[in-house]
Design an enzyme around this catalytic site. Structure first.
Site, PDB file in Angstrom:
ATOM      1  N   GLY A 146       0.829  -1.200   0.000  1.00 33.53           N
ATOM      2  CA  GLY A 146       0.000   0.000   0.000  1.00 33.53           C
ATOM      3  C   GLY A 146       0.860   1.244   0.000  1.00 33.53           C
ATOM      4  O   GLY A 146       1.854   1.318   0.724  1.00 33.53           O
ATOM      5  N   ALA A 147       0.486   2.225  -0.817  1.00 33.15           N
ATOM      6  CA  ALA A 147       1.284   3.449  -0.950  1.00 33.15           C
ATOM      7  C   ALA A 147       0.478   4.685  -0.566  1.00 33.15           C
ATOM      8  O   ALA A 147       0.629   5.741  -1.149  1.00 33.15           O
ATOM      9  CB  ALA A 147       1.804   3.584  -2.383  1.00 33.15           C
ATOM     10  N   SER A 203     -10.586  10.984   7.033  1.00 29.58           N
ATOM     11  CA  SER A 203     -10.346  10.154   5.848  1.00 29.58           C
ATOM     12  C   SER A 203     -11.652   9.862   5.124  1.00 29.58           C
ATOM     13  O   SER A 203     -11.679   9.769   3.889  1.00 29.58           O
ATOM     14  CB  SER A 203      -9.656   8.849   6.248  1.00 29.58           C
ATOM     15  OG  SER A 203     -10.445   8.127   7.189  1.00 29.58           O
ATOM     16  N   GLU A 255     -14.659   3.759   4.301  1.00 30.75           N
ATOM     17  CA  GLU A 255     -14.533   2.634   5.220  1.00 30.75           C
ATOM     18  C   GLU A 255     -15.741   2.530   6.150  1.00 30.75           C
ATOM     19  O   GLU A 255     -15.647   1.941   7.226  1.00 30.75           O
ATOM     20  CB  GLU A 255     -13.240   2.771   6.021  1.00 30.75           C
ATOM     21  CG  GLU A 255     -11.994   2.653   5.165  1.00 30.75           C
ATOM     22  CD  GLU A 255     -10.698   2.815   5.937  1.00 30.75           C
ATOM     23  OE1 GLU A 255      -9.791   1.977   5.758  1.00 30.75           O
ATOM     24  OE2 GLU A 255     -10.581   3.781   6.709  1.00 30.75           O
ATOM     25  N   ASN A 297      -8.235   0.904   9.628  1.00 26.09           N
ATOM     26  CA  ASN A 297      -9.261   1.450  10.502  1.00 26.09           C
ATOM     27  C   ASN A 297     -10.375   0.439  10.704  1.00 26.09           C
ATOM     28  O   ASN A 297     -10.626  -0.418   9.856  1.00 26.09           O
ATOM     29  CB  ASN A 297      -9.869   2.716   9.883  1.00 26.09           C
ATOM     30  CG  ASN A 297      -9.053   3.957  10.187  1.00 26.09           C
ATOM     31  OD1 ASN A 297      -8.391   4.047  11.221  1.00 26.09           O
ATOM     32  ND2 ASN A 297      -9.096   4.927   9.291  1.00 26.09           N
ATOM     33  N   LYS A 353     -10.767   2.733  19.256  1.00 23.65           N
ATOM     34  CA  LYS A 353     -10.501   3.628  18.129  1.00 23.65           C
ATOM     35  C   LYS A 353     -11.702   3.680  17.193  1.00 23.65           C
ATOM     36  O   LYS A 353     -12.064   4.755  16.687  1.00 23.65           O
ATOM     37  CB  LYS A 353      -9.257   3.192  17.356  1.00 23.65           C
ATOM     38  CG  LYS A 353      -8.888   4.213  16.275  1.00 23.65           C
ATOM     39  CD  LYS A 353      -7.686   3.825  15.462  1.00 23.65           C
ATOM     40  CE  LYS A 353      -7.409   4.919  14.423  1.00 23.65           C
ATOM     41  NZ  LYS A 353      -6.341   4.541  13.485  1.00 23.65           N
ATOM     42  N   ALA A 409      -0.570  11.829   9.047  1.00 27.58           N
ATOM     43  CA  ALA A 409       0.215  11.905   7.814  1.00 27.58           C
ATOM     44  C   ALA A 409      -0.714  12.147   6.635  1.00 27.58           C
ATOM     45  O   ALA A 409      -1.880  11.747   6.658  1.00 27.58           O
ATOM     46  CB  ALA A 409       1.007  10.617   7.595  1.00 27.58           C
TER      47      ALA A 409
END
Length: 306
Positions: free
Chosen positions: A10-11, A259, A271, A106, A189, A133
């Site tokens: 993953g990038a 996100s 997600e 997540n 979380k 990030a």
């Protein structure tokens, strides 16, 4: 020359952050990415430790297809939750018999999907990550805020795997902590994400906007819904209580776009199934009604279908 055996799949922002930190520490890292990303990343991954700071470029091997000689001992799985299992399937033939896979996804649900793909001698670990990030370009990642990676073994025989990963990440300059069992940490979380992410995505606002009076009833209502599930499952609240944790995250990340909001604005799948969807899935057999969560879930799914 021996083949690299430590890989980052993953990038995205976390993938490049972890890969560049590990590479800077002398670890031989291979990036496993989609074909269209190879050319940009092959010129090096640029890590900026904070906005406006001096950027440093790290060079690492970048590949998009498995090959017979590739053997992966340690895999950092950093894709979106919904892509994790399919991404791993593509590289699964390269995993060694005792490979360790650390997931940074997540929510909950993707861990079980990946666990079904693991062989008996392989170990799966999962993590809750609070590092901040973002990608400034396809090959440039900005480390916007220091956080912590709390990780633990999900399944598999290597009982010492979590401690080894903590050491590896700590030496690379990433704060990490072993926590076992890891599932309560992931639930905690998820709880924060289930309040902040769908609200910001539906209303198209940055995280800090949720501190305003107009959003207070929804924030408080969502917290109560999550706590009703926690109570039935016997999951402890985060330190200070869930309401306090949500408030702290809202204030600490006030200028951030969640996100989920970024995904909605970009027309990408979110997600939501692994965050609010997981909450609703657990609530159903418990006969718990979560009307606010259900409303937000349906609103996000409607956005995804546009």
């Amino acid at each position: 020359m021996s083949e690299p055996r430590f890989c980052v799949l993953g990038a995205g922002s976390l993938g490049l952050l972890f890969a560049s930190r590990l590479a800077r520490n002398g670890q031989a890292v291979t990036l496993l990415v989609r074909p269209e990303k190879v050319s940009a990343l092959s010129l090096g991954v640029t890590l900026q430790e904070s906005p406006g700071s001096l950027a440093k470029r790290q060079f690492m091997r970048v590949i998009s297809e498995p090959y017979e000689q590739l053997r992966i001992d340690r895999l950092l799985l950093t894709t979106k939750a919904g892509s994790a299992a399919d991404a791993l399937k593509h590289w699964q033939p390269c995993l060694t018999e005792d490979a360790e896979v650390l997931m940074l996804q997540n929510g909950l649900g993707s861990q079980a999907e990946v666990a079904e793909l693991m062989q008996p001698g392989q170990t799966l670990l999962a993590a809750s990550v609070t590092e901040g990030a973002y990608l400034e370009s396809p090959a440039t990642v900005v480390h916007a805020g220091k956080g912590k990676t709390r990780l633990g073994r999900w399944c598999g025989p290597a009982k010492g795997a979590a401690a080894s990963w903590v050491t590896r990440l700590t030496v690379a300059g990433l704060e990490a902590e072993k926590v076992e069992p890891i599932r309560p940490v992931l639930w905690q979380k998820l709880a924060v994400n289930a309040v902040i992410n769908p609200l910001t995505a539906v209303h198209r606002v940055e995280n800090g906007a949720l501190a305003a009076r107009e959003f207070r009833p929804q924030v408080e209502g969502l917290v109560e819904e999550v706590l009703s599930v926690f109570k039935r499952l016997g999951i402890p609240e985060p330190e200070g209580g869930l309401a306090y944790r949500v408030e702290q995250v809202i204030l600490a990340t006030a200028a951030n776009r969640s996100s989920m909001l970024q995904d909605v604005l970009a027309g990408r799948p979110t997600e939501i199934d692994y965050i609010t969807g997981s909450l609703l899935k657990v609530a159903k057999p418990l006969q718990l009604q979560l009307p606010l969560s259900e409303e937000l879930y349906q609103a996000i799914k409607a956005d995804e279908s546009k």
